[in-house]
Scaffold this active site. Structure first.
Site: not given
Length: 518
Positions: A179, A90, A233, A235, A237, A177
């Protein structure tokens, strides 16, 4: 505060330059799906800095500017002369066009949405793809004359030059785009760029990531000690297990029970991480401290800052009781950093792991997961041998229920969210949907409504059920939970949770909304 940065100069990688598009983070994620490491960097990066990164390929993202705007985002033009493959998407294609002498003009009408394209001249970028495709367009300018040495490769009804290529120099541009998932063959196009054009092997895995990170942690930390901001949580952990594998008992986990946790979570954290993984955990009961600080505070940003600051102050208190502590570890993810804003993207909301940290914090900061998306963190947890009960635990923000209670936080409101969330999780599990839904929780908006219970009129709280499907957290769609399951959830919450007379289901996608309400 000193942040430990990574060094992936030896790893084949594709660098994405950020020109401000809301989609540019997705490009990075898509490239990683092909086993190729990818990073996002600001468009202001110099050619010297780019060479130091040693990229295998470069992608110029889209952006909101016109290339003719006085303050339009530019790139170091010497990057075009590095002799490595470049894909312009783009705005990125328009920059490439103007740099090499082509012509870009304002479109009569801005094009936004699905469009049909035709591949006029197949090349390595479109290898194996249909000549007619549906793609996602989002642009106000368009290329009206391709640069010398480039061929027009793609056309559409409203965009006669929707793709260009200089095959000899491996320079490509597309106006659409790839993606975005609305571009039906977008993933395949990006894969072609990474593997066919750039020649990447696609061998980046969580196994080699963990090996690199463990070695890097050992090198950075040496014989010093690390404190981990443990929330229980997924993350934090995973961070805990990763660092524990690297340095063992040099890691001390500080688990702060701030009174904003889910039902039974504090006990579960201690039983699982301390019991099963033999991690050194200090539990701090700071409920009163946090509630006193949050009293009377309604603004969500202020709540986040207060919670972030109090966390750090608690860690400071505990660190002063320990010798040789130099590092603080956090479970910050790539999406956390993205959502907190970059040099070219507007801040959506300050994230708990990257906002509210005092400038005079006494620790060096280690964030081993700050280049990973949520699904990659789960894959890393599995690679590290962590049980599914932890790896697939529902995502939980650092500020906890503090941002799921909208407005001022009170003990009564916290109990409502705890109890309703527990019911929701039970019913989702009973329905066998816990692996199908990416994230689900309840929130308490600052709303009361009239109801009738028994023979009397009520004026009580409304509970919001939020459930979304996603792959990486960058975008999310509301989950189509069966009506009978939603009915069970609603009936149980209204009947079992005090001071609630209404349950509503949030059917907003991300974007335009975020997953959390605050």
């Amino acid at each position: 505060m000193f942040k430990i940065m990574k060094d992936f100069t030896e790893q084949e990688k594709i660098i994405v330059l950020d020109f401000g598009s809301q989609y540019n983070q997705l490009i990075t994620r898509r490239i990683r799906e092909f086993g190729v490491y990818s990073e996002l960097h600001p468009h202001t990066i110099t050619v010297e800095e780019m060479k130091a990164l040693n990229p295998t390929g470069i992608i110029f993202s889209g952006g909101p500017n016109s290339v003719y705007d006085e303050d339009a985002f530019r790139a170091d033009e010497r990057i075009f002369d590095m002799g490595i493959p470049i894909l312009g998407i783009c705005y990125g294609m328009q920059l490439m066009t103007t740099h090499f002498g082509g012509k870009v003009e304002r479109a009569k009408d801005r094009e936004y949405g699905k469009a049909d394209i035709h591949v006029e001249k197949p090349n390595r970028l479109f290898a194996g793809l249909p000549t007619d495709q549906v793609v996602w367009m989002s642009h106000g300018d368009l290329v009206v004359e391709e640069p010398a040495g480039f061929e027009v490769t793609v056309t559409s009804k409203s965009c006669p030059i929707a793709g260009i290529a200089d095959e000899e120099r491996s320079l490509y541009g597309v106006q659409f785009h790839p993606e975005v998932r609305h571009s039906v063959y977008g993933n395949e196009l990006l894969k072609n760029f990474a593997l066919n054009v750039c020649g990447c092997k696609g061998d980046w895995t969580m196994e080699n990531f963990s090996e690199v990170e463990i070695a890097k942690i050992q090198e950075i930390v040496g014989d010093k000690k690390v404190l981990l901001a443990l929330s229980g949580g997924v993350d934090s952990s995973v961070v805990g297990v990763l660092i524990h594998k690297a340095i063992g008992d040099q890691l001390t986990c500080i688990f702060v029970d701030h009174g904003l946790l889910r039902k039974g979570e504090a006990d579960q954290v201690m039983e699982t991480l301390q019991g099963e993984f033999n991690m050194n955990i200090i539990k701090v009961d700071a409920k009163k401290r946090f509630m006193d600080k949050l009293a009377g505070v309604s603004d969500p940003e202020q709540k986040r800052k207060i919670i972030g600051n109090e966390f750090i102050y608690v860690f400071d208190d505990e660190a002063n009781k320990l010798d040789g502590v130099e590092f603080l570890a956090q479970g910050t993810l790539y999406t956390d950093i993205i959502e907190s804003g970059t040099a070219t993207a507007q801040t959506i909301k300050s994230h708990h792991n990257v906002g509210g940290l005092p400038e005079d914090m006494q620790f060096k900061l280690i964030e081993p997961l700050n280049t990973l998306f949520k699904d990659e963190v789960r894959a890393l947890g599995t690679e590290l041998g962590m049980p599914d009960a932890i790896v697939w635990r529902q995502p939980f923000p650092g500020p906890g229920l503090g941002i799921r209670v909208l407005g001022e936080i009170t003990e009564e409101k916290l109990e409502i969210v705890r109890d309703s969330d527990y019911i929701l999780r039970e019913e989702i599990k009973n329905a066998g949907l816990e692996r199908e839904i990416w994230q689900y929780f309840t929130a308490l908006p600052n709303i009361r409504s009239v109801g009738v219970m028994g023979d009397g009129r009520t004026y009580d709280h409304t509970v919001v059920v939020r459930a979304v499907t996603s792959i990486d957290g960058m975008t999310a769609d509301w989950a189509r939970i069966p009506w009978d399951v939603l009915e069970k959830i609603s009936v149980r919450i209204v009947n079992e949770v005090d001071h609630v007379n209404r349950v509503v289901y949030d059917i907003t996608s991300k974007p335009p909304a975020t997953v959390e309400w605050e």
